[in-house]
Design a protein around this motif. Structure first.
Motif, PDB file in Angstrom:
ATOM      1  N   ARG A  40      52.792  39.488  46.171  1.00 25.38           N
ATOM      2  CA  ARG A  40      52.559  40.828  45.632  1.00 25.38           C
ATOM      3  C   ARG A  40      53.052  41.869  46.623  1.00 25.38           C
ATOM      4  NH1 ARG A  40      48.364  40.726  41.569  1.00 25.38           N
ATOM      5  NH2 ARG A  40      47.355  38.695  41.426  1.00 25.38           N
ATOM      6  N   SER A  41      53.154  43.096  46.157  1.00 27.34           N
ATOM      7  CA  SER A  41      53.458  44.183  47.071  1.00 27.34           C
ATOM      8  C   SER A  41      52.236  44.460  47.945  1.00 27.34           C
ATOM      9  CB  SER A  41      53.845  45.439  46.271  1.00 27.34           C
ATOM     10  OG  SER A  41      52.789  45.785  45.391  1.00 27.34           O
ATOM     11  N   LEU A  42      52.379  45.417  48.873  1.00 27.54           N
ATOM     12  CA  LEU A  42      51.274  45.710  49.779  1.00 27.54           C
ATOM     13  C   LEU A  42      50.230  46.579  49.084  1.00 27.54           C
ATOM     14  CD1 LEU A  42      53.468  44.684  51.721  1.00 27.54           C
ATOM     15  CD2 LEU A  42      52.628  46.320  53.399  1.00 27.54           C
ATOM     16  N   LEU A  43      48.972  46.386  49.479  1.00 27.11           N
ATOM     17  CA  LEU A  43      47.865  47.154  48.913  1.00 27.11           C
ATOM     18  C   LEU A  43      47.199  47.945  50.029  1.00 27.11           C
ATOM     19  CD1 LEU A  43      46.007  47.688  46.412  1.00 27.11           C
ATOM     20  CD2 LEU A  43      44.593  45.813  47.233  1.00 27.11           C
ATOM     21  N   ALA A  44      47.113  49.265  49.861  1.00 25.90           N
ATOM     22  CA  ALA A  44      46.460  50.131  50.844  1.00 25.90           C
ATOM     23  C   ALA A  44      45.162  50.658  50.258  1.00 25.90           C
ATOM     24  CB  ALA A  44      47.377  51.288  51.219  1.00 25.90           C
ATOM     25  N   GLN A 115      53.230  41.689  40.758  1.00 29.00           N
ATOM     26  CA  GLN A 115      53.636  40.496  41.507  1.00 29.00           C
ATOM     27  C   GLN A 115      55.079  40.662  41.946  1.00 29.00           C
ATOM     28  OE1 GLN A 115      52.769  36.882  39.448  1.00 29.00           O
ATOM     29  NE2 GLN A 115      50.554  37.189  39.544  1.00 29.00           N
ATOM     30  N   VAL A 116      55.258  40.753  43.246  1.00 23.41           N
ATOM     31  CA  VAL A 116      56.577  40.970  43.847  1.00 23.41           C
ATOM     32  C   VAL A 116      56.703  40.077  45.066  1.00 23.41           C
ATOM     33  CG1 VAL A 116      58.134  42.653  44.909  1.00 23.41           C
ATOM     34  CG2 VAL A 116      56.587  43.362  43.080  1.00 23.41           C
ATOM     35  N   GLU A 117      57.825  39.408  45.202  1.00 25.13           N
ATOM     36  CA  GLU A 117      58.050  38.573  46.381  1.00 25.13           C
ATOM     37  C   GLU A 117      58.230  39.455  47.613  1.00 25.13           C
ATOM     38  OE1 GLU A 117      58.036  35.359  46.892  1.00 25.13           O
ATOM     39  OE2 GLU A 117      57.690  34.715  44.824  1.00 25.13           O
TER      40      GLU A 117
END
Length: 521
Positions: A40-44, A115-117
């Motif tokens: 997944r991408s980053l989560l802030a 969902q991202v690599e």
């Protein structure tokens, strides 16, 4: 503030249960939590004051600014999508951005997270930036006499993912950390202490060790964390108002019972013990009694093969404890030839991960006619190393018996080589890295390392045919594994250990003093 911290911890635990890495940077300009996941991408995430109204844009604007700061500080993630979440303590708000405690528990925060690599390189870079507690600011000693030294030094600087996981995991009671020499046990302990201190500034965190000379080094690894304390066990017990015998197991057991009868007050929130194999069971039991439950637990690091003082039943102290056993398998400090030599000293020794150890120069076996000639050979070798730009503080001369110290120091003085004789009685004044060759016994060198080690007096150690002799035999093993890049073993007569080492032609080289040395050396 306590409710905010509780929600942050709750969110981090939710991430951990899903196998995600959640970091809580102690930097006000960054988000409160950053979550990494390779799929997944980053989560802030930010946790805002519960007095802020859900419709107030202050919370989301603040988080956007923090995300911008994070991207500026970690350029590798500048182009990665950053998903936002704002946690509001006590709020019943439900949404994909603004979340209350119930939303965290229900997993609503996962909705809308694409969902991202994400590349492993980007994840590792973010992790390094977000976890300064897992990195050490020591300048690596760069060897100049063998080609692979720089690459080996770089591998020793930052904890790998396995080590980082151990340093940051939840320990409910007791965890035992084992691993071969140079696998990073001490650095993992220090990193855990720093990580716990960073996330729990009000906790009392204690590192204990047996060797007094190890205390200054451990302190240097955690010196910026005022709530992390380092001490030998003896001094720690006295500071608690108790005294346990430091040399005999039966007497230590009796002293422990006296302390239990008097009452041992829990004063610690987290306990870390280095060189645990050298602790008597009573010491460990006493240390456990000073630990407050349901906080940071205890992490004990050790290697039974390096036990030089006694073969105590350490497991006796673990009765009725919830124990987790953890193994490190990747040796970083020593080269493969050094580990092969250490392993060959006794059939009972097995070095885990030896095939994954870095390559390096063969171990040098130097024959000299007498102990005094051994000392002359060592001093001549040191002179040659210094002429080849090796630094004084990179070199350690370790003797198996105190009686060998005089000849070594005399030979160094004859060649005007600066040196310092380090004794356990001078532990408080010992500083690693001063411009002098270090001379010390193997017992005093436990926990330390040098780019080049000269091991003097190996042939004098008894055959490991009894329990006491086996412990003396381990002196060779410990001494050899203090070397990072090069190991030189001097001897004056054949014996059990030298016979074994000469049977390793692919990992050793043989020399004779003074015949194989330059004229005038």
């Amino acid at each position: 503030m306590q409710r905010q911290n509780g929600l942050t911890e709750m969110f981090a635990q939710a991430c951990e249960q899903l196998g995600m890495r959640a970091f809580t940077p102690n930097i006000s300009a960054w988000p409160d939590v950053v979550v990494l996941d390779s799929k997944r991408s980053l989560l802030a995430v930010d946790v805002v004051d519960e007095t802020i109204e859900p419709r107030d844009r202050t919370a989301t604007v603040s988080l956007n600014r923090k995300i911008s700061n994070l991207r500026d500080d970690i350029p590798m993630i500048a182009d990665l999508q950053m998903v936002r979440r704002v946690l509001m303590p006590g709020s019943s708000v439900s949404g994909t951005v603004l979340l209350g405690a119930d939303d965290v528990a229900a997993g609503i925060w996962l909705e809308g997270w694409p969902q991202v690599e994400v590349s492993i390189e980007a994840l590792d870079e973010v992790e390094r930036k977000l976890t300064p507690a897992l990195q050490f600011a020591e300048v690596p000693i760069r060897a100049v006499t063998d080609a692979g030294a720089d690459a080996r030094a770089d591998r020793r600087l930052v904890l790998d993912s396995r080590q980082a996981d151990i340093a940051t995991r939840t320990i409910t009671d007791v965890a035992i950390l084992r691993g071969p020499p140079g696998s990073g046990k001490t650095l993992v302990l220090a990193a855990r202490a720093r990580w716990l201190a960073q996330n729990n500034p009000n906790w009392v965190i204690q590192i204990l060790c047996f060797n007094r000379l190890l205390v200054p080094y451990l302190r240097s690894l955690v010196e910026e964390k005022p709530n992390v304390h380092v001490s030998t066990f003896g001094r720690f017990a006295r500071a608690q108002g108790h005294s346990l015998n430091l040399s005999e197991e039966a007497k230590a057991d009796a002293d422990l019972q006296k302390s239990i009868n008097r009452g041992i007050v829990p004063t610690l929130d987290a306990l870390l013990i280095d060189e645990w194999q050298d602790f008597l069971p009573a010491w460990t039991t006493f240390a456990f009694a000073t630990l407050r439950p349901h906080r940071g637990g205890a992490l004990l690091a050790g290697d039974r093969i390096q036990a030089l003082y006694w073969d105590a039943d350490n497991d006796k102290a673990l009765a009725e404890r919830a124990v987790e056993e953890i193994d490190l398998t990747q040796p970083y400090r020593c080269t493969a030839p050094i580990l092969h030599v250490a392993e060959a000293l006794d059939p009972a020794y097995t070095v885990t991960g030896i095939d994954d150890a870095p390559d390096g120069e063969p171990v040098d076996l130097v024959w000299a006619d007498s102990p005094r000639d051994q000392a002359d050979a060592v001093a001549a070798d040191v002179k040659l190393l210094l002429a080849d730009d090796r630094r004084l503080d990179e070199i350690g001369i370790l003797v198996t018996y105190k009686r060998l110290v005089g000849a070594v120091c005399h030979a160094l003085a004859d060649r005007d080589i600066p040196y310092r004789l380090v004794k356990s009685s001078g532990a408080d004044d010992y500083q690693h890295g001063l411009p002098a060759v270090t001379v010390m016994t193997v017992h005093s060198a436990k926990g330390y390392e040098f780019a080049v080690v000269f091991l003097v007096g190996l042939e004098g150690l008894p055959r490991p045919d009894t329990a006491e002799n086996a412990r003396w035999g381990r002196v060779g093993y410990v001494g050899a594994t203090r070397a990072r890049d090069q190991l030189v073993i001097t001897y004056s007569k054949d014996g059990h250990y030298l016979d074994r080492l000469r049977a390793l032609p692919n990992h050793t080289r043989r020399w004779t003093w003074p015949d194989d040395y330059p004229e005038g050396a």
